[in-house]
Design a protein around this motif. Structure first.
Motif, PDB file in Angstrom:
ATOM      1  N   PHE A  29       9.062  -8.543   2.739  1.00  0.00           N
ATOM      2  CA  PHE A  29       8.027  -7.664   2.356  1.00  0.00           C
ATOM      3  C   PHE A  29       7.995  -6.456   3.176  1.00  0.00           C
ATOM      4  CE2 PHE A  29       3.884  -6.648   0.340  1.00  0.00           C
ATOM      5  CZ  PHE A  29       3.160  -6.329   1.266  1.00  0.00           C
ATOM      6  N   ASP A  30       7.908  -6.781   4.567  1.00  0.00           N
ATOM      7  CA  ASP A  30       7.798  -5.738   5.576  1.00  0.00           C
ATOM      8  C   ASP A  30       8.719  -4.437   5.327  1.00  0.00           C
ATOM      9  OD1 ASP A  30       7.205  -7.686   8.357  1.00  0.00           O
ATOM     10  OD2 ASP A  30       6.808  -8.103   6.201  1.00  0.00           O
ATOM     11  N   ASP A  31       9.867  -4.425   4.432  1.00  0.00           N
ATOM     12  CA  ASP A  31      10.764  -3.359   4.479  1.00  0.00           C
ATOM     13  C   ASP A  31      10.550  -2.483   3.303  1.00  0.00           C
ATOM     14  OD1 ASP A  31      13.488  -5.532   5.241  1.00  0.00           O
ATOM     15  OD2 ASP A  31      12.211  -4.420   6.481  1.00  0.00           O
ATOM     16  N   TYR A  32       9.607  -2.725   2.387  1.00  0.00           N
ATOM     17  CA  TYR A  32       9.264  -2.199   1.157  1.00  0.00           C
ATOM     18  C   TYR A  32       8.159  -1.366   1.094  1.00  0.00           C
ATOM     19  CZ  TYR A  32      13.122  -5.280  -0.078  1.00  0.00           C
ATOM     20  OH  TYR A  32      14.334  -5.807  -0.011  1.00  0.00           O
ATOM     21  N   ALA A  33       7.846  -0.300   0.316  1.00  0.00           N
ATOM     22  CA  ALA A  33       6.602   0.419   0.034  1.00  0.00           C
ATOM     23  C   ALA A  33       6.220  -0.015  -1.165  1.00  0.00           C
ATOM     24  CB  ALA A  33       6.974   1.965  -0.165  1.00  0.00           C
ATOM     25  N   ILE A  34       4.932  -0.117  -1.071  1.00  0.00           N
ATOM     26  CA  ILE A  34       4.289  -0.235  -2.375  1.00  0.00           C
ATOM     27  C   ILE A  34       3.281   0.831  -3.009  1.00  0.00           C
ATOM     28  CG2 ILE A  34       2.517  -2.212  -3.268  1.00  0.00           C
ATOM     29  CD1 ILE A  34       4.891  -3.326  -2.679  1.00  0.00           C
ATOM     30  N   GLY A  35       3.275   0.655  -4.197  1.00  0.00           N
ATOM     31  CA  GLY A  35       2.682   1.921  -4.654  1.00  0.00           C
ATOM     32  C   GLY A  35       1.696   1.385  -6.057  1.00  0.00           C
ATOM     33  N   TRP A  36       0.431   2.016  -6.216  1.00  0.00           N
ATOM     34  CA  TRP A  36      -0.454   1.516  -7.363  1.00  0.00           C
ATOM     35  C   TRP A  36      -0.323   2.540  -8.230  1.00  0.00           C
ATOM     36  CZ3 TRP A  36      -2.654  -3.103  -8.265  1.00  0.00           C
ATOM     37  CH2 TRP A  36      -2.983  -3.793  -7.190  1.00  0.00           C
ATOM     38  N   PHE A  37      -0.355   2.204  -9.491  1.00  0.00           N
ATOM     39  CA  PHE A  37      -0.494   3.337 -10.503  1.00  0.00           C
ATOM     40  C   PHE A  37      -1.503   2.809 -11.731  1.00  0.00           C
ATOM     41  CE2 PHE A  37       3.507   5.843  -9.977  1.00  0.00           C
ATOM     42  CZ  PHE A  37       4.034   5.184  -8.987  1.00  0.00           C
ATOM     43  N   TYR A  50       0.030   5.018  -2.538  1.00  0.00           N
ATOM     44  CA  TYR A  50       0.923   4.190  -2.017  1.00  0.00           C
ATOM     45  C   TYR A  50       0.869   4.065  -0.441  1.00  0.00           C
ATOM     46  CZ  TYR A  50       3.121   8.710  -0.867  1.00  0.00           C
ATOM     47  OH  TYR A  50       3.618  10.032  -0.373  1.00  0.00           O
ATOM     48  N   ILE A  51       1.928   2.820  -0.175  1.00  0.00           N
ATOM     49  CA  ILE A  51       1.717   2.746   1.277  1.00  0.00           C
ATOM     50  C   ILE A  51       3.315   2.489   1.648  1.00  0.00           C
ATOM     51  CG2 ILE A  51       1.091   0.312   0.915  1.00  0.00           C
ATOM     52  CD1 ILE A  51      -0.211   0.616   3.668  1.00  0.00           C
ATOM     53  N   SER A  52       3.591   3.215   2.887  1.00  0.00           N
ATOM     54  CA  SER A  52       4.987   2.938   3.220  1.00  0.00           C
ATOM     55  C   SER A  52       5.167   1.675   3.807  1.00  0.00           C
ATOM     56  CB  SER A  52       5.463   4.163   3.844  1.00  0.00           C
ATOM     57  OG  SER A  52       4.873   4.262   5.161  1.00  0.00           O
ATOM     58  N   SER A  53       6.510   1.543   4.102  1.00  0.00           N
ATOM     59  CA  SER A  53       6.820   0.139   4.906  1.00  0.00           C
ATOM     60  C   SER A  53       6.885   0.329   6.328  1.00  0.00           C
ATOM     61  CB  SER A  53       8.355   0.018   4.335  1.00  0.00           C
ATOM     62  OG  SER A  53       9.268   0.766   4.821  1.00  0.00           O
ATOM     63  N   SER A  54       7.371   1.348   7.066  1.00  0.00           N
ATOM     64  CA  SER A  54       7.530   1.711   8.242  1.00  0.00           C
ATOM     65  C   SER A  54       6.610   2.184   9.260  1.00  0.00           C
ATOM     66  CB  SER A  54       8.504   2.919   8.603  1.00  0.00           C
ATOM     67  OG  SER A  54       7.740   4.148   7.757  1.00  0.00           O
ATOM     68  N   ASP A  55       5.651   2.950   8.779  1.00  0.00           N
ATOM     69  CA  ASP A  55       4.300   3.151   9.764  1.00  0.00           C
ATOM     70  C   ASP A  55       3.204   3.019   9.002  1.00  0.00           C
ATOM     71  OD1 ASP A  55       4.611   6.978   9.348  1.00  0.00           O
ATOM     72  OD2 ASP A  55       4.532   5.196   8.118  1.00  0.00           O
ATOM     73  N   ALA A  56       3.247   2.299   7.667  1.00  0.00           N
ATOM     74  CA  ALA A  56       2.175   2.135   6.784  1.00  0.00           C
ATOM     75  C   ALA A  56       1.284   3.379   6.605  1.00  0.00           C
ATOM     76  CB  ALA A  56       1.316   1.113   7.462  1.00  0.00           C
ATOM     77  N   SER A  57       2.102   4.434   6.494  1.00  0.00           N
ATOM     78  CA  SER A  57       1.413   5.873   6.008  1.00  0.00           C
ATOM     79  C   SER A  57       1.076   5.741   4.661  1.00  0.00           C
ATOM     80  CB  SER A  57       2.141   6.983   6.508  1.00  0.00           C
ATOM     81  OG  SER A  57       3.453   6.639   5.766  1.00  0.00           O
ATOM     82  N   THR A  58      -0.130   6.410   4.152  1.00  0.00           N
ATOM     83  CA  THR A  58      -0.709   6.097   2.893  1.00  0.00           C
ATOM     84  C   THR A  58      -0.831   7.551   2.379  1.00  0.00           C
ATOM     85  OG1 THR A  58      -2.851   6.275   3.832  1.00  0.00           O
ATOM     86  CG2 THR A  58      -1.724   4.081   3.549  1.00  0.00           C
ATOM     87  N   ASP A  59      -1.106   7.639   0.848  1.00  0.00           N
ATOM     88  CA  ASP A  59      -1.225   8.853   0.337  1.00  0.00           C
ATOM     89  C   ASP A  59      -2.324   8.357  -0.811  1.00  0.00           C
ATOM     90  OD1 ASP A  59       0.492  11.772  -0.561  1.00  0.00           O
ATOM     91  OD2 ASP A  59      -1.552  11.396  -0.170  1.00  0.00           O
ATOM     92  N   ASP A  99       9.043  -0.419  -4.002  1.00  0.00           N
ATOM     93  CA  ASP A  99      10.074   0.667  -3.678  1.00  0.00           C
ATOM     94  C   ASP A  99      10.917   0.147  -2.690  1.00  0.00           C
ATOM     95  OD1 ASP A  99      10.271   3.878  -1.762  1.00  0.00           O
ATOM     96  OD2 ASP A  99      11.808   2.678  -3.117  1.00  0.00           O
ATOM     97  N   VAL A 100      12.415  -0.392  -2.813  1.00  0.00           N
ATOM     98  CA  VAL A 100      13.006  -0.852  -1.922  1.00  0.00           C
ATOM     99  C   VAL A 100      13.645   0.082  -0.934  1.00  0.00           C
ATOM    100  CG1 VAL A 100      13.862  -2.535  -3.714  1.00  0.00           C
ATOM    101  CG2 VAL A 100      15.349  -0.441  -3.277  1.00  0.00           C
ATOM    102  N   VAL A 101      13.532   1.241  -0.940  1.00  0.00           N
ATOM    103  CA  VAL A 101      13.961   2.305   0.146  1.00  0.00           C
ATOM    104  C   VAL A 101      12.753   2.231   1.290  1.00  0.00           C
ATOM    105  CG1 VAL A 101      14.249   4.639   0.621  1.00  0.00           C
ATOM    106  CG2 VAL A 101      15.253   3.551  -1.591  1.00  0.00           C
ATOM    107  N   GLY A 102      11.399   2.087   0.877  1.00  0.00           N
ATOM    108  CA  GLY A 102      10.430   1.776   1.781  1.00  0.00           C
ATOM    109  C   GLY A 102       9.665   3.139   1.835  1.00  0.00           C
ATOM    110  N   ARG A 103       9.903   4.210   1.168  1.00  0.00           N
ATOM    111  CA  ARG A 103       9.099   5.503   1.407  1.00  0.00           C
ATOM    112  C   ARG A 103       7.992   5.515   0.374  1.00  0.00           C
ATOM    113  NH1 ARG A 103      14.334   7.852   1.948  1.00  0.00           N
ATOM    114  NH2 ARG A 103      14.055   8.979  -0.412  1.00  0.00           N
ATOM    115  N   GLY A 104       7.886   5.142  -0.681  1.00  0.00           N
ATOM    116  CA  GLY A 104       7.143   5.213  -1.798  1.00  0.00           C
ATOM    117  C   GLY A 104       7.004   6.681  -2.566  1.00  0.00           C
TER     118      GLY A 104
END
Length: 124
Positions: A29-37, A50-59, A99-104
């Motif tokens: 789970f830690d490696d992936y970004a998650i988005g809500w649509f 969405y929230i990214s995997s690395s620094d948990a940045s959000t938008d 998102d398996v890349v982790g950016r969202g």
């Protein structure tokens, strides 16, 4: 196999709150970004947050900024969407996606796995 389970939807009056959960299984789970649509009847699917995997940045989409908050609990493999001051125009089926890349990001095509959706209805 990666699976996402969205929950927490329901019927709420305008001005009310709901918290959606997206539980993820079958992945690191830690490696992936998650988005809500969300998708309302007769409308295209749109990105909410969405929230990214690395620094948990959000938008956030402009329509929900200041009202919705996304967060992740890596210990529980779960992402939350806290929705406050709900409006009738927030009525839709809400989906979480991974998102398996982790950016969202905002494009649905960037996401590899999707949950089944949970209905949010805002009405008096």
């Amino acid at each position: 196999e990666v699976q996402l389970q969205a929950s927490g939807g329901g019927l709420v009056q305008p001005g009310g709150s709901l918290r959606l959960s997206c539980a993820v299984s079958g992945s690191t789970f830690d490696d992936y970004a998650i988005g809500w649509f969300r998708q309302a009847p007769g409308k295209e699917r749109e990105g909410v947050s969405y929230i990214s995997s690395s620094d948990a940045s959000t938008d956030y989409a402009d329509s929900v900024k200041g009202r919705f908050t996304i967060s992740r609990d890596n210990a529980r493999n779960t992402v939350y969407l806290q929705m406050n001051s709900l409006k009738p125009e927030d009525t839709a089926v809400y989906y979480c996606a991974l998102d398996v890349v982790g950016r969202g990001g905002w494009a649905p095509s960037r996401y590899n796995y999707w949950g089944q959706g949970t209905q949010v209805t805002v009405s008096s």
